[in-house]
Design a protein around this motif. Structure first.
Motif, PDB file in Angstrom:
ATOM      1  N   THR A 207       1.547 -27.114 -73.711  1.00 51.22           N
ATOM      2  CA  THR A 207       0.230 -27.058 -74.341  1.00 51.22           C
ATOM      3  C   THR A 207       0.154 -27.990 -75.540  1.00 51.22           C
ATOM      4  N   SER A 208       1.172 -27.981 -76.387  1.00 53.19           N
ATOM      5  CA  SER A 208       1.159 -28.853 -77.572  1.00 53.19           C
ATOM      6  C   SER A 208       1.203 -30.315 -77.188  1.00 53.19           C
TER       7      SER A 208
ATOM      8  N   TYR B 128      -2.372 -31.384 -75.822  1.00 50.68           N
ATOM      9  CA  TYR B 128      -3.382 -31.521 -76.869  1.00 50.68           C
ATOM     10  C   TYR B 128      -2.912 -32.410 -78.028  1.00 50.68           C
TER      11      TYR B 128
ATOM     12  N   ASN C 226      -5.011 -37.623 -71.580  1.00 48.44           N
ATOM     13  CA  ASN C 226      -4.535 -36.466 -70.825  1.00 48.44           C
ATOM     14  C   ASN C 226      -5.692 -35.731 -70.148  1.00 48.44           C
ATOM     15  N   TYR C 227      -6.772 -35.514 -70.891  1.00 48.93           N
ATOM     16  CA  TYR C 227      -7.958 -34.882 -70.320  1.00 48.93           C
ATOM     17  C   TYR C 227      -8.458 -35.686 -69.120  1.00 48.93           C
TER      18      TYR C 227
ATOM     19  N   GLU D 248      -7.936 -27.621 -68.448  1.00 45.51           N
ATOM     20  CA  GLU D 248      -8.885 -28.612 -68.954  1.00 45.51           C
ATOM     21  C   GLU D 248      -9.355 -29.573 -67.865  1.00 45.51           C
TER      22      GLU D 248
ATOM     23  N   SER E 264      -2.299 -25.784 -69.437  1.00 41.59           N
ATOM     24  CA  SER E 264      -3.388 -26.485 -70.121  1.00 41.59           C
ATOM     25  C   SER E 264      -3.923 -27.662 -69.325  1.00 41.59           C
ATOM     26  N   TRP E 265      -3.040 -28.392 -68.666  1.00 43.64           N
ATOM     27  CA  TRP E 265      -3.514 -29.591 -67.968  1.00 43.64           C
ATOM     28  C   TRP E 265      -4.520 -29.238 -66.875  1.00 43.64           C
TER      29      TRP E 265
ATOM     30  N   ARG F 206      -4.564 -36.855 -76.278  1.00 43.83           N
ATOM     31  CA  ARG F 206      -5.307 -35.833 -75.539  1.00 43.83           C
ATOM     32  C   ARG F 206      -6.447 -36.424 -74.717  1.00 43.83           C
TER      33      ARG F 206
END
Length: 214
Positions: A139-140, A143, A150-151, A91, A87-88, A147
């Motif tokens: 992933t959890s 997000y 993190n984004y 995104e 996920s990191w 988040r």
């Protein structure tokens, strides 16, 4: 859409989709909201747009600009080429093109954007996530409550690599070594030539010096 697609497959990606991806563009907030309420029995959770992976469908309010379209286009194409992408990076890489410009020969370049001030504030307040924590996040966790930070951290790591001419090498190395290291830490250390502990302060200092104006 065509420009983004061509760029990604010229520079980064190899495996192309075998099934269509549908793109729904709505001219304004009202038509976008109306469609979401009809199709999903609820208003949209974001004013910009979203991707429904199980439907292979992007739904956008194009009145907000083309940045979200670029972001959402990257993700399904990236998933085709790198199925296990965490996920990191999913995104971070996608959000790199939220604010971008076209260059000669069909290339695209990510630019500074609205995510920077929040990241710089988190660094000043000592609540920023470290690169190691980011790259090891599930992933959890990615997000979760932080988040936004993190984004931004993921995006500005990609922007740094882009600026150093290392983003393509990182992607290729990460994809090729994923089974040995699914975090991407080994790939980052290899392309930068430094341990993550030595790279972290260099990246943090770079972020602090950036200036974004609307």
């Amino acid at each position: 859409v065509r420009g983004m697609y061509n760029f990604l497959y010229k520079v980064f990606l190899e495996k192309k989709p075998t099934r269509p991806l549908r793109v729904y563009l709505f001219k304004d907030k009202a038509s976008y909201r109306e469609y979401c309420e009809q199709a999903y029995s609820s208003p949209p959770s974001t004013p910009f747009g979203f991707y429904m992976s199980h439907e292979r469908k992007m739904v956008m309010n194009i009145a907000t600009g083309t940045g979200t379209l670029a972001h959402e286009m990257v993700q399904p194409l990236l998933a085709e080429d790198f199925n296990e992408v965490p996920s990191w990076f999913n995104e971070g890489f996608a959000s790199l093109y939220e604010q971008s410009r076209s260059l000669p020969e069909g290339k695209m370049e990510g630019l500074l954007n609205w995510r920077l001030p929040g990241l710089q504030e988190a660094i000043r307040e000592n609540r920023a996530i470290s690169l190691r924590e980011l790259m090891k996040s599930s992933t959890s966790e990615f997000y979760g409550d932080e988040r936004g930070v993190n984004y931004a951290t993921a995006r500005y790591l990609c922007l740094y690599l882009q600026g150093e001419g290392l983003l393509r090498d990182f992607y290729t190395t990460f994809k090729g070594t994923y089974e040995k290291d699914p975090t991407g830490i080994h790939a980052l250390e290899k392309v930068t030539g430094r341990s993550l502990e030595k790279f972290q302060p260099t990246w943090t200092a770079w972020v602090k010096k950036l200036r974004y104006t609307r």
